[in-house]
Write a protein that holds these residues in place. Structure first.
Motif, short mmCIF file in Angstrom:
data_model
loop_
_atom_site.label_atom_id
_atom_site.label_comp_id
_atom_site.label_asym_id
_atom_site.label_seq_id
_atom_site.Cartn_x
_atom_site.Cartn_y
_atom_site.Cartn_z
N GLU A 105 3.64 10.69 -2.77
CA GLU A 105 3.14 12.05 -2.96
C GLU A 105 4.02 12.73 -3.99
O GLU A 105 5.25 12.78 -3.83
CB GLU A 105 3.18 12.82 -1.64
N SER A 114 0.82 -1.22 0.00
CA SER A 114 0.00 0.00 0.00
C SER A 114 0.85 1.26 0.00
O SER A 114 0.41 2.30 0.47
CB SER A 114 -0.92 0.00 1.21
N GLN A 121 -1.35 21.77 -3.64
CA GLN A 121 -1.47 20.42 -3.13
C GLN A 121 -0.47 19.52 -3.84
O GLN A 121 0.06 19.87 -4.88
CB GLN A 121 -2.89 19.89 -3.39
N LYS A 171 3.99 7.56 1.74
CA LYS A 171 3.10 7.38 2.89
C LYS A 171 2.39 6.05 2.78
O LYS A 171 2.40 5.41 1.73
CB LYS A 171 2.13 8.55 3.01
N ASP A 180 -1.41 12.12 -5.08
CA ASP A 180 -1.08 10.75 -4.68
C ASP A 180 -1.03 9.82 -5.90
O ASP A 180 -1.92 9.85 -6.75
CB ASP A 180 -2.15 10.21 -3.71
N ARG A 234 -1.00 5.30 3.43
CA ARG A 234 -2.30 5.28 2.74
C ARG A 234 -2.72 6.66 2.31
O ARG A 234 -2.22 7.67 2.79
CB ARG A 234 -3.36 4.58 3.59
N SER A 235 -3.68 6.67 1.38
CA SER A 235 -4.17 7.89 0.79
C SER A 235 -5.57 8.17 1.30
O SER A 235 -6.30 7.25 1.66
CB SER A 235 -4.18 7.75 -0.72
N GLU A 236 -5.94 9.47 1.32
CA GLU A 236 -7.33 9.80 1.67
C GLU A 236 -8.26 9.42 0.53
O GLU A 236 -9.46 9.35 0.69
CB GLU A 236 -7.51 11.30 1.95
N HIS A 237 -7.68 9.24 -0.65
CA HIS A 237 -8.50 8.85 -1.79
C HIS A 237 -8.60 7.33 -1.84
O HIS A 237 -7.76 6.63 -1.29
CB HIS A 237 -7.86 9.35 -3.09
N SER A 238 -9.63 6.88 -2.51
CA SER A 238 -9.81 5.44 -2.61
C SER A 238 -8.65 4.87 -3.44
O SER A 238 -8.38 5.32 -4.55
CB SER A 238 -11.15 5.17 -3.29
N GLU A 239 -7.96 3.88 -2.84
CA GLU A 239 -6.67 3.50 -3.41
C GLU A 239 -6.76 2.84 -4.78
O GLU A 239 -5.88 3.02 -5.61
CB GLU A 239 -5.91 2.60 -2.44
#
Ligand code: ADP
Ligand code: ZN
Ligand code: ZN
Length: 758
Positions: free
Chosen positions: A7, A3, A16, A52, A19, A54-59
């Motif tokens: 960035e 996972s 910004q 990182k 990802d 994990r992402s805040e977006h759906s991976e």
């Protein structure tokens, strides 16, 4: 590892990072690596800034990077950290900030490593040189000498053993570009005679961990340090080389600061470290580069400045990145030069305004970032100046920096005598007071050279009607057009508008006349007053490229020109040992300005001009023409020198709560109409609500020169008691400003620590 998210910073105005997942079946590129990524419908080059979990977006919706551009990072960890800090501090999108650090071709994907063009002497060439050939082609001879110097210099001993043959050694074309303008034609002629050959050599990356192999030997000729130089060197060298410390080297012009830089550089190089030297835009003369190149003959050097072609810039940057160039000399953006084993940063003429980027979006100060970079690396940094900025003097006074002083001129020259000339009590012709003319006569008769400083180029700043009061305005700016009489043109210094010089007043038909004077007119007046005396002029109209600058400097340094007339350009560090008199024609511009920095700038200019006089064995004389000889600023400067002036000016800043006793930022905007500009700034002010304790919003106010090139300029000033309050506010406010509908109709930029307030 499944996972792992990368960035990636991309060169867009968006605040910004993006990802991505690593490319299938490839290693994970480390931060600082350039990667090719899908971005909307395009493929763009970005830079990995972190990993990182994990992402805040759906991976599963995250795209994968397409590939890494290079196997190794383009920006090493400390440089990436510096850029992140800078993007943060100047509140600028990281992707754009990172883009600033790379040459254009590197942003576009050019490889990190390249074959390097080199030239070397053949045996025939060496024999010819020894026989004193070529006798009648000085430039060809200079090229032969440069090649001999390099290949037979100290570097050879260390390197030939490894490489076996001298053919792969040789001198890099890029280095010749930097040190011998126009060398190529000469080199071609020499090649036709079989005296030199051209070759290529692969660049290698020196390991940052391992000290470079070729330790430069003690250079052949260098003066023994003066007592003050010795004390400065001892103070700096007494500290651990691997710890941060900031020094202010305050020494009058000619006191030997450059000599101190050279000694410190020698030390750092001997310890296997590399050195970064920052100089002002105009200070980057071949003279200075030549001095470093001559002192460190065996050490590969790269020069970075705004005048380079994209290819030359890439080449210089590559040589820095590979660790091959151990010494990098450059202007503002060189603060971001990659230098794997950086051990020392030197900033010459630290007060110079060109260290601050004042245009575009990313308005950083290279001088301030030099301190941050040094701190991040744990290395020393030296800021040098004859006229330190009040900010730097304040830092020294509060212990953030240590001040070292070089009080005397090195080569036993005496300090110049300063005198004010009261323009109200003198006959003045074309800007020159009688006393000045007499003094020029006297110094010329005594075989001295004379420098005349006037802060205005062109023939005259105004063209006016003799009958109706019309003055030639610029159609696109709130400014008058400058008269260029030789070219018979009117030009605007703000937008570049350029048109025919009218013979009659366009409104009433009467005769027109020029009012006031610029360098061109002063040159003409002097030519009339001193027939037969060769005069050189130095301003941005004469000098558009650095080789033109060099030509003018040579005419003066070589003694051919006896009088030098010039703008600001004459004040920047050039060494004219035979100048015995300096005349300042208009000191008064800086005395009554609304800009709180104007007085500081004037004092610096006066001291720098004075510093051009009497650098040789003779004491110099300096005449300052003014209508306000009683002005307290001029008095403190004359009576107590720059230190007295600075103490007084800092006290005034403290009382008025201006920097360095406050922190400023300016939100600047421009649009075709005043309404559009102001409605954006009004909206920005409204959206701020009630500002926090310790912060004031001032404005919006139109710029002093509000209309420039058909755009209206205005600003909102943020005035904060301290840095934390300011930055906390900006963090919250800027994203709101960005989303204002009015923001789309203007060009705007935030300027943190602005140098000029309008
Ligand atoms: P600055 O950088 O402060 O203007 P420089 O380092 O250019 O001063 O020195 C001014 C002049 O004095 C130069 O010609 C330089 O070669 C000479 N100089 C500097 N240090 C010494 C020294 N220790 N002994 C003799 N001459 C020196
Ligand atoms: Zn008229
Ligand atoms: Zn204009």
């Amino acid at each position: 590892m499944e996972s792992m998210i990368l960035e990636v910073a991309i060169d867009t105005p968006l605040r910004q990072v993006f990802d991505y997942r690593p490319a299938d079946g490839e290693g994970v590129p480390v931060p600082g690596t350039r990667v090719l990524v899908p971005f909307g419908r395009r493929q763009v080059i970005g830079i990995v800034v972190s990993h990182k979990e994990r992402s805040e977006h759906s991976e599963d919706r995250l795209k994968r990077i397409l590939r890494a551009i290079d196997p190794q990072p383009t920006l090493d960890a400390p440089l990436l950290k510096l850029l992140r800090w800078a993007a943060d501090y100047y509140h600028h999108p990281l992707g754009e900030a990172l883009a600033t650090a790379l040459p254009k071709l590197a942003r576009e994907g050019a490889a990190l490593l390249a074959a390097v063009e080199v030239w070397h002497l053949t045996d025939a060439g060496r024999a010819a040189l020894a026989a004193g050939e070529p006798r009648r082609a000085p430039r060809q001879r200079a090229v032969l000498e440069a090649l001999q110097h390099r290949t037979e210099g100290p570097e050879r001993a260390g390197t030939t053993a490894v490489l076996g043959t001298e053919a792969v050694l040789g001198t890099e074309a890029a280095l010749l570009d930097d040190t011998l303008p126009g060398w190529r034609d000469a080199a071609r002629a020499l090649r036709d005679r079989g005296w030199v050959e051209r070759g290529t050599r692969g660049a290698t990356r020196a390991s940052p961990a391992a000290p470079a192999t070729a330790v430069p030997p003690a250079p052949p000729r260098r003066p023994a340090p003066t007592a003050a130089q010795q004390a400065a060197l001892e103070a700096i060298c007494a500290r651990d080389r691997d710890s941060y410390h900031a020094w202010l080297l305050h020494g009058v012009t000619g006191s030997g600061k450059t000599e101190v830089y050279l000694r410190l550089t020698e030390d750092a190089l001997a310890a296997g470290r590399s050195v970064l030297v920052l100089v002002p835009e105009i200070g980057l003369t071949p003279q200075l580069v030549g001095r470093f190149a001559a002192r460190f003959a065996g050490v590969p050097l790269a020069v970075l400045h705004s005048g380079l072609t994209d290819g030359a810039r890439l080449a210089a940057w590559r040589r820095a990145h590979s660790g091959e160039a151990r010494l990098v000399i450059g202007t503002r953006s060189a603060i971001f030069a990659p230098l794997p084993a950086l051990g020392l940063i030197l900033v010459d003429e630290e007060h110079d305004a060109s260290f601050k980027q004042q245009e575009g979006g990313f308005r950083y100060s290279a001088r301030d970032l030099a301190l941050v970079r040094a701190q991040g690396l744990g290395i020393p940094v030296v800021l040098g100046s004859a006229t330190p900025s009040l900010e730097t003097l304040h830092n020294a006074a509060t212990g953030r920096m240590t001040r070292l002083t070089l009080p005397e001129r090195a080569a036993a020259a005496r300090p110049p005598l300063l005198r004010l000339i009261d323009l109200r009590a003198e006959r003045v012709h074309a800007g020159l007071a009688t006393t000045s003319v007499t003094a020029i006569e006297r110094h010329l008769a005594a075989d001295g050279q004379v420098l005349v400083y006037i802060n205005r180029r062109g023939y005259a700043p105004t063209l006016a009607c003799t009958a109706c009061g019309w003055v030639a305005p610029c159609a696109s700016c709130d400014a008058r057009m400058t008269v260029y009489r030789n070219a018979s043109r009117l030009r605007c210094h703000h937008c570049g508008a350029d048109r025919e010089l009218p013979r009659q007043c366009p409104t009433c038909g009467y005769a027109v006349k020029t009012v006031g004077q610029g360098t061109e007119r002063v040159e003409e007046t002097l030519a009339e007053s001193f027939p037969g005396v060769a005069i050189a002029r130095l301003d941005r109209d004469v000098v558009r490229r650095s080789d033109q600058l060099e030509a003018v400097l040579e005419r003066v340094a070589g003694g051919e020109a006896r009088i030098l007339v010039g703008t600001q350009m004459v004040t920047k560090g050039h060494d004219f040992p035979a100048v015995t008199l300096a005349v300042v024609l208009n000191a008064d511009q800086g005395l009554f300005s609304t800009d709180f920095r104007a007085a500081e700038r004037l004092a610096q200019t006066l001291v720098q001009v004075a510093g051009r006089s009497g650098r040789g064995a003779q004491a110099g004389e300096v005449l300052i023409q003014t209508e306000h000889p009683e002005h307290p600023l001029l008095r403190s400067l004359l009576d107590g020198g720059y230190d007295a002036f600075a103490a007084r000016a800092l006290e005034e800043r403290r009382e008025a709560a201006w920097p360095p006793f406050a922190r400023l930022a300016a939100l600047r905007a421009s649009a075709p109409s005043a309404e559009t500009t102001l409605s954006f700034l009004d909206a920005a002010r409204r959206i701020a609500g009630r500002p926090p304790q310790g912060l004031r919003l001032l404005g919006p106010a139109p710029a002093a020169l509000a209309r420039r090139a058909d755009r209206h300029h205005a600003q909102l000033l943020l005035d904060a008691a301290d840095r934390t309050v300011l930055h906390r506010f900006l963090d919250h406010w800027l994203p709101l400003v960005e989303t204002l509908p009015e923001a789309r109709r203007v060009r705007w930029a935030l300027d943190v620590d602005p140098l000029e307030l309008f």
